[in-house]
Design an enzyme around this catalytic site. Structure first.
Site, PDB file in Angstrom:
ATOM      1  N   ASP A 160       0.827  -1.197   0.000  1.00 24.41           N
ATOM      2  CA  ASP A 160       0.000   0.000   0.000  1.00 24.41           C
ATOM      3  C   ASP A 160       0.868   1.256   0.000  1.00 24.41           C
ATOM      4  O   ASP A 160       1.964   1.247  -0.556  1.00 24.41           O
ATOM      5  CB  ASP A 160      -0.938  -0.047   1.215  1.00 24.41           C
ATOM      6  CG  ASP A 160      -2.308   0.513   0.909  1.00 24.41           C
ATOM      7  OD1 ASP A 160      -2.414   1.736   0.733  1.00 24.41           O
ATOM      8  OD2 ASP A 160      -3.271  -0.270   0.834  1.00 24.41           O
ATOM      9  N   HIS A 199      -3.888   6.323   3.055  1.00 24.07           N
ATOM     10  CA  HIS A 199      -4.607   5.105   2.697  1.00 24.07           C
ATOM     11  C   HIS A 199      -4.025   3.876   3.388  1.00 24.07           C
ATOM     12  O   HIS A 199      -4.754   3.036   3.937  1.00 24.07           O
ATOM     13  CB  HIS A 199      -4.572   4.932   1.177  1.00 24.07           C
ATOM     14  CG  HIS A 199      -5.230   3.682   0.689  1.00 24.07           C
ATOM     15  ND1 HIS A 199      -4.540   2.553   0.314  1.00 24.07           N
ATOM     16  CD2 HIS A 199      -6.533   3.398   0.506  1.00 24.07           C
ATOM     17  CE1 HIS A 199      -5.378   1.622  -0.077  1.00 24.07           C
ATOM     18  NE2 HIS A 199      -6.600   2.106   0.017  1.00 24.07           N
ATOM     19  N   SER A 372     -11.400  -1.096  -1.174  1.00 29.84           N
ATOM     20  CA  SER A 372     -10.135  -1.068  -0.436  1.00 29.84           C
ATOM     21  C   SER A 372     -10.365  -1.258   1.054  1.00 29.84           C
ATOM     22  O   SER A 372      -9.515  -1.796   1.757  1.00 29.84           O
ATOM     23  CB  SER A 372      -9.412   0.258  -0.655  1.00 29.84           C
ATOM     24  OG  SER A 372      -8.562   0.206  -1.755  1.00 29.84           O
TER      25      SER A 372
END
Length: 678
Positions: A160, A199, A372
Site C-alpha cells: 500500500d 490510505h 479497499s
C-alpha cells in the site's frame, strides 16, 4: 482527463493487450475537497519489464537490451522479471523486444494510482456518524473475539502507501515497515516506508489496530503482526514493478496473508507472476474487487475487470453498506469471491500531515469508503482463522471464508455478493465444532425436467472435527424448497461417501437427485446428514444451495416419434431379437449421442392389465447427434419376458442421468406381441 492506456505485447502468442498504466487502488476516500478524484495517468517511467525464455543465453539477453538502447536496472528473481531503463518510448521498446531472440514477454512499466468514489461531505462533518465500527458488528467479529483475537505468530502484509509506525493504535502490532517504492516520479514525494498519503494507515487499522486499549478503534485481528510494505507514493501512485516487488517481498518474509487494495483493468504478466509466486509459497492473496459498479469517469466501462482480484485463486472482495446491501460503487463480476463492509468505515489515519490531509482527510482517525476498505476486513478474518488453526492452507482458509459467509441476494453465488457477506463467528466456530462441510455446486446444471432424475457432481470439503469414513452414516442428501421457501421434498436420495475423507479433505461426489413433479422455480439444497444423529444444517452448517428451474418437457425441448419396422407379432420366451426403429426428434433440443448424458432408445414390457413386467429394458445408443427435425434408425435389442403371454412393448427414449422422455409427457409407441413358450 483520463490518459489513454499504454499497451504491451507478449511473444507467447498473445495479441496486444492493455498495459497496467492506470493501475488503480480500489479505494473510495472520504474527502472534503470537491474535486476528489484522480484520473488515470500515463506512465511516469521509461522502464520496460521483460521475461526471458528459460533457455535464453547471456549473450541473447544482452543483445535484447542493447536493441532498445536500455540498461538493466533491476530484477525480481522470484518471478523472473527484469526491469530495463531507457530514454525512449517504453511501449515501442516493449513491442521491439518481442522480436528479439530469447524474449518471452515484454510490457511497459505502468503507474498505479488512487481511484476515488464520489464524496459525501457529511462523512467528515461527523466522522463517527453514530455508526462507529458498524462493520465489526454486522460481520460478528465482536463475537468471534471470544474464540480468538489473533496470534502474534501470524504475519499479515499490506502492499500500500506505507504506515504511520508511531500511531498509538498500531505501534504494538507493527513489524519493521518495508518499502519497494523505487521512483516517485515528479510527485515530489519522499522515498521511505512512511505513509504520506493516509490510505495505507487506514487499511492497516482495519486489520490490526489495538483492541481493548480504551481509545481509538479495534482492528479485526488485533493480536497479529502486520508487515507494511510501501509500494505507492504520497499521491497514491506507483509502478507495476513496485507492487509486484511488494507482493514477492511479503511472501519471502513470512506473511501468511497479503492485502492488496489495488486494482487495474489491464492484465499484466508481471503482476500475475508475483501473485502466483506468493500463492505457491502458501500465501493467501486478498484483493479489492474494484469500484466500477456505477458509471464513473474513472472506469472505462461499468463493472470492468480488476486485477489482481480477477486472477485465479485470489480472494476478491466487494463492498457492502451498513444495510447489508451492495455498496453502490462495488464492482459486480463473476470473479467476486465474497463481500464485506466497505462504506463509511472509520479507521486509523496518520498523526501528521499527509497528501490527503491537505485535501480534507482528518488526522489520527477518519472515514473512507471503497472495496479497499472491504478487503482488509476479509484479510483480518483470514488472520483470525489462521490464528485458531495455523495448519490450514491458504486454499482451505479461502474455502472456509466463502462457505461460512451469509448468503445475500439471490440464493447461491451471484455477481453482486459472490458467496455472500463474510461472517466471522461462523468462520471461527462452525468448523471447530463437531460438524462442518463446504459444498462446491458449480457443476450442478441449473435446469432439470419435472419428475426427472438429475446426475449432479458436488465437491464436498470435510470441515468437521472427525474423519468421514467410507460408507458410514455420514451421507450427502438434499432438500427441495419452492419459490416461497417451503420444503417440498425434505429428505432426498442419500448418497454414501465411497472413501475416507479426512478433516479438511475433499471429494467430487456424484449424486442422484430426483426432481419435483411440478414445474417451477426451486432451490436445490445439498445437506450432509449423520444418519440417526443429525442433519449438518441442524447444527448451523451452511447448506449448498442451487437455484433450479424445474421445467416441463415442452420447456426443455423434448419431443419424439417412433417408427418400428415390425416383421412379426410372435416371439419366443426368453430370447433376444433385433427390432429396427426410426426415431425422429420433434422437439427443440438436440439429442447428444455421446458425453455424460447421451440420449438412448430403450423399452418397457407391460402386461395386459397395465402392470409393469420390465421397466428398464436394454438400451441402444444413437449413431450420431440428432438435431431437431432429424431422424436416426437404430437396431434395438429386445429380450422377451420370462413367461408366455400377450405383452405390450413400449418404446421410450431416455436421456441418461436426466429423465425418461415418457416422464416428461412425450408419447410412447406401444406394440403388441404374443410371447410363446419355445
Amino acid at each position: 482527463m483520463s490518459a489513454r492506456p499504454a499497451h504491451a505485447y507478449s511473444a507467447r502468442g498473445r495479441d496486444w493487450v492493455r498495459s497496467s498504466v492506470g493501475l488503480l487502488i480500489a479505494l473510495a476516500l472520504v474527502l472534503l475537497a470537491s474535486e476528489g478524484s484522480l484520473a488515470r495517468a500515463a506512465s511516469a517511467t521509461s522502464d520496460v519489464l521483460v521475461t526471458f525464455t528459460p533457455d535464453a543465453t547471456v549473450s541473447e539477453r544482452e543483445a535484447a537490451v542493447r536493441a532498445i538502447g536500455g540498461v538493466v536496472d533491476d530484477e525480481i528473481k522470484a518471478i523472473g522479471v527484469t526491469r530495463i531503463a531507457l530514454a525512449g518510448d517504453p511501449r515501442a521498446a516493449a513491442a521491439a523486444l518481442t522480436h528479439q531472440r530469447g524474449v518471452a514477454a515484454a510490457e511497459a512499466d505502468g503507474v498505479v494510482r488512487l481511484d476515488f468514489v464520489p464524496n459525501d461531505p457529511l462523512y467528515l462533518s461527523d466522522p463517527y456518524s453514530g455508526l462507529g465500527e458498524w462493520g465489526l458488528r454486522i460481520v460478528k467479529v465482536d463475537r468471534a473475539w471470544d474464540l480468538t483475537r489473533g496470534s502474534p505468530d501470524v504475519i499479515v502484509a499490506t502492499v500500500d502507501t506505507g504506515v504511520d509506525a508511531n500511531h498509538p493504535d498500531l505501534v504494538g502490532a507493527l513489524l519493521a515497515p518495508a518499502q519497494t517504492l523505487r521512483n516517485a516520479g515528479s510527485s515530489g514525494c519522499a522515498i521511505s516506508p512512511v505513509d504520506d498519503n493516509s490510505h495505507g494507515t487506514h487499511v492497516a487499522g482495519i486489520i490490526a489496530a489495538t483492541a481493548n486499549n480504551g481509545s481509538g478503534i479495534a482492528g479485526v485481528a488485533s493480536g497479529v503482526k502486520l508487515l507494511s510494505i510501501k509500494a505507492l507514493d504520497c499521491t497514491g501512485a506507483g509502478s507495476l514493478w513496485d507492487v509486484a516487488s511488494g507482493i514477492t517481498y511479503a511472501a519471502d518474509h513470512g506473511a501468511r496473508v497479503v492485502n492488496v487494495s489495488i486494482g487495474t483493468p489491464d492484465d499484466s504478466f508481471t503482476l500475475q507472476s508475483a501473485v502466483e509466486y506468493a500463492q505457491n509459497k502458501g500465501v493467501l492473496v486478498v484483493a479489492a474487487a474494484g469500484n466500477c459498479g456505477t458509471a464513473s469517469s474513472k472506469c472505462a466501462q461499468l463493472n470492468e475487470p480488476s486485477y489482481p482480484a480477477a486472477y485465479p485463486g485470489v480472494l476478491a472482495v466487494g463492498a457492502t453498506a451498513s444495510d447489508d446491501r451492495r455498496a453502490f460503487f462495488s464492482t459486480e463480476a463473476g470473479f467476486l469471491s465474497v463481500v464485506a463492509p466497505g462504506e463509511r468505515i472509520v479507521s486509523t489515519t496518520p498523526t501528521y500531515a499527509t497528501w490527503q490531509s491537505a485535501r480534507g482527510m482528518t488526522l489520527n482517525y477518519g472515514l473512507m469508503s471503497g472495496t479497499s476498505q472491504a478487503a482488509p476486513f476479509v484479510t483480518g478474518l483470514a488472520a483470525l482463522i489462521l490464528s485458531a488453526d495455523p495448519k490450514l492452507t491458504s486454499v482451505q482458509v479461502m474455502n472456509r471464508i466463502k462457505a461460512t459467509a451469509d448468503d445475500l441476494g439471490v440464493p447461491g453465488f451471484d455477481t453482486s455478493y459472490g458467496a455472500g457477506r463474510v461472517n466471522a463467528l461462523r468462520a471461527l466456530s462452525a468448523p471447530g465444532g463437531t460438524y462442518g462441510a463446504v459444498y462446491d455446486t458449480s457443476r450442478v446444471p441449473p435446469t432439470v425436467p419435472a419428475g426427472g432424475i438429475l446426475a449432479a457432481t458436488v465437491k464436498i470439503t470435510n470441515t468437521s472435527n472427525f474423519t468421514w469414513t467410507a460408507n458410514s452414516a455420514v451421507r450427502l442428501a438434499y432438500h427441495w424448497n419452492d419459490s416461497a421457501g417451503v420444503a417440498t421434498v425434505w429428505d432426498g436420495v442419500r448418497t454414501p461417501i465411497p472413501a475416507d475423507i479426512p478433516i479438511n479433505g475433499s471429494i467430487d461426489l456424484p449424486a442422484t437427485v430426483a426432481a419435483p413433479k411440478a414445474p417451477g422455480r426451486y432451490t436445490l439444497r445439498f445437506d450432509m446428514v449423520r444418519e440417526g444423529v443429525t442433519w449438518f444444517s441442524g447444527t448451523g452448517v451452511r447448506t449448498g444451495d442451487v437455484p433450479m428451474a424445474v421445467a416441463s418437457a415442452a420447456a426443455i425441448g423434448l419431443g419424439a416419434t417412433y417408427a418400428p419396422a415390425v416383421r412379426t407379432s410372435s416371439l419366443v420366451v426368453g430370447t433376444q431379437t433385433l427390432l429396427a426403429v426410426t426415431v425422429t426428434n420433434t422437439g427443440t433440443a438436440p439429442w447428444g449421442a455421446t458425453g455424460p448424458q447421451p440420449v438412448r432408445l430403450s423399452y418397457h414390457w407391460v402386461a395386459p392389465g397395465g402392470a409393469m413386467v420390465v421397466w428398464d429394458g436394454a438400451r441402444v445408443g444413437l449413431p450420431s447427434n440428432v438435431a431437431p427435425g432429424s431422424a436416426a434408425t437404430v437396431q434395438l435389442p429386445l429380450v422377451t419376458p420370462a413367461s408366455p403371454g400377450v405383452f405390450l412393448l413400449r418404446l421410450d427414449l431416455v436421456q441418461e442421468g436426466v429423465t425418461w422422455f415418457s416422464s416428461q409427457g412425450v408419447a410412447t409407441t406401444d406394440l403388441a406381441f404374443d410371447v410363446r413358450a419355445g
